[in-house]
Scaffold this motif. Structure first.
Motif, PDB file in Angstrom:
ATOM      1  N   GLN A  50       0.809  -1.225   0.000  1.00  0.00           N
ATOM      2  CA  GLN A  50       0.000   0.000   0.000  1.00  0.00           C
ATOM      3  C   GLN A  50       0.838   1.270   0.000  1.00  0.00           C
ATOM      4  O   GLN A  50       0.311   2.371  -0.178  1.00  0.00           O
ATOM      5  CB  GLN A  50      -0.950  -0.005   1.196  1.00  0.00           C
ATOM      6  N   CYS A 107     -10.638  -0.263   3.456  1.00  0.00           N
ATOM      7  CA  CYS A 107      -9.217  -0.396   3.119  1.00  0.00           C
ATOM      8  C   CYS A 107      -8.702   0.979   2.724  1.00  0.00           C
ATOM      9  O   CYS A 107      -9.375   1.697   1.983  1.00  0.00           O
ATOM     10  CB  CYS A 107      -9.074  -1.375   1.957  1.00  0.00           C
ATOM     11  N   LEU A 108      -7.523   1.340   3.205  1.00  0.00           N
ATOM     12  CA  LEU A 108      -6.979   2.668   2.909  1.00  0.00           C
ATOM     13  C   LEU A 108      -6.717   2.861   1.417  1.00  0.00           C
ATOM     14  O   LEU A 108      -6.634   3.992   0.945  1.00  0.00           O
ATOM     15  CB  LEU A 108      -5.697   2.907   3.711  1.00  0.00           C
ATOM     16  N   HIS A 149      -6.998  -9.497   6.491  1.00  0.00           N
ATOM     17  CA  HIS A 149      -7.025  -8.444   5.471  1.00  0.00           C
ATOM     18  C   HIS A 149      -5.592  -8.091   5.048  1.00  0.00           C
ATOM     19  O   HIS A 149      -5.287  -7.999   3.843  1.00  0.00           O
ATOM     20  CB  HIS A 149      -7.756  -7.222   6.045  1.00  0.00           C
ATOM     21  N   GLU A 150      -4.708  -7.909   6.036  1.00  0.00           N
ATOM     22  CA  GLU A 150      -3.322  -7.522   5.722  1.00  0.00           C
ATOM     23  C   GLU A 150      -2.557  -8.684   5.104  1.00  0.00           C
ATOM     24  O   GLU A 150      -1.777  -8.482   4.172  1.00  0.00           O
ATOM     25  CB  GLU A 150      -2.603  -7.010   6.976  1.00  0.00           C
ATOM     26  N   HIS A 153      -3.256  -8.737   1.528  1.00  0.00           N
ATOM     27  CA  HIS A 153      -2.498  -7.716   0.787  1.00  0.00           C
ATOM     28  C   HIS A 153      -1.120  -8.240   0.385  1.00  0.00           C
ATOM     29  O   HIS A 153      -0.642  -7.981  -0.718  1.00  0.00           O
ATOM     30  CB  HIS A 153      -2.268  -6.471   1.653  1.00  0.00           C
TER      31      HIS A 153
HETATM   32 ZN    ZN Z   1      -6.381  -2.910   2.903  1.00  0.00          ZN
END
Ligand code: ZN
Length: 190
Positions: A50, A107-108, A149-150, A153
């Motif tokens: 990210q 999510c950012l 979630h991470e 990623h």
């Molecule tokens: Zn995320």
């Protein structure tokens, strides 16, 4: 130092992270910058992808969220998750367990998109931290969700991939617009 958060449509978000064999000064700086970036954006987790680095590295801090509790066990004993935060997880491995649970997720890399996502309710994680120490814990609640979630990623998997087909249809136009906007901005930069 705050870094730019990569948005949906940026190809780096689809890259699987490379294993980190050694925590170099550059990696330490990246970790510090990832915390600055995550806290500034009021997120509970941030993956290296990210901020533009395809690495097996993520940071998590669930202390900011009070209305969705987390549980944590270390060596089978319950611990207060607050005392274990923040987490730096390098080369994490996870094992999913428990009943599935559906709850809101954001999510950012997807500003203003929040959707119900179904995931297993519990997770066992092992990883190393920035000092090279091994970390392992069992998590439930929000922390289990954040870890999954991470971890996703780091494999190049995004939460939209976990959406039900109806939810995905609902967000289709919004997602396409975001992706187009990101790609246009990337093109301009080149
Ligand atoms: Zn995320």
């Amino acid at each position: 130092m705050k870094l730019e958060i990569r948005k949906y449509g940026d190809p780096v978000l689809r890259q699987k992270g490379a294993r980190i064999e050694k925590v170099t000064p550059e990696i330490k700086k990246l970790i510090a910058d990832m915390f600055d970036t995550m806290y500034e954006a009021h997120g509970v987790g941030l993956a290296a992808q990210q901020v533009g680095h395809a690495l097996q590295l993520t940071v998590i801090d669930v202390r900011g969220i009070k209305d969705r509790p987390s549980t944590m066990q270390i060596n089978g004993k319950p611990v207060d998750p607050e005392t274990q935060m923040p987490l730096v997880l390098i080369n994490p491995e996870v094992k999913l367990s428990g009943e599935t649970f559906t709850g809101p997720e954001g999510c950012l890399s997807f500003p203003e998109i929040f959707a119900d996502i179904t995931r297993p309710g519990e997770v066992d994680l092992t990883a190393t931290d920035e000092k090279g120490h091994q970390i392992s814990f069992h998590a439930g609640g929000l922390l289990a969700k954040a870890v999954q979630h991470e971890f996703d990623h780091l494999q190049g998997i995004l939460f939209i991939d976990r959406m039900g087909s109806e939810t995905k249809r609902e967000f289709k136009a919004e997602l396409e617009a975001l992706s187009d906007e990101t790609k246009a901005a990337l093109k301009k930069k080149k």
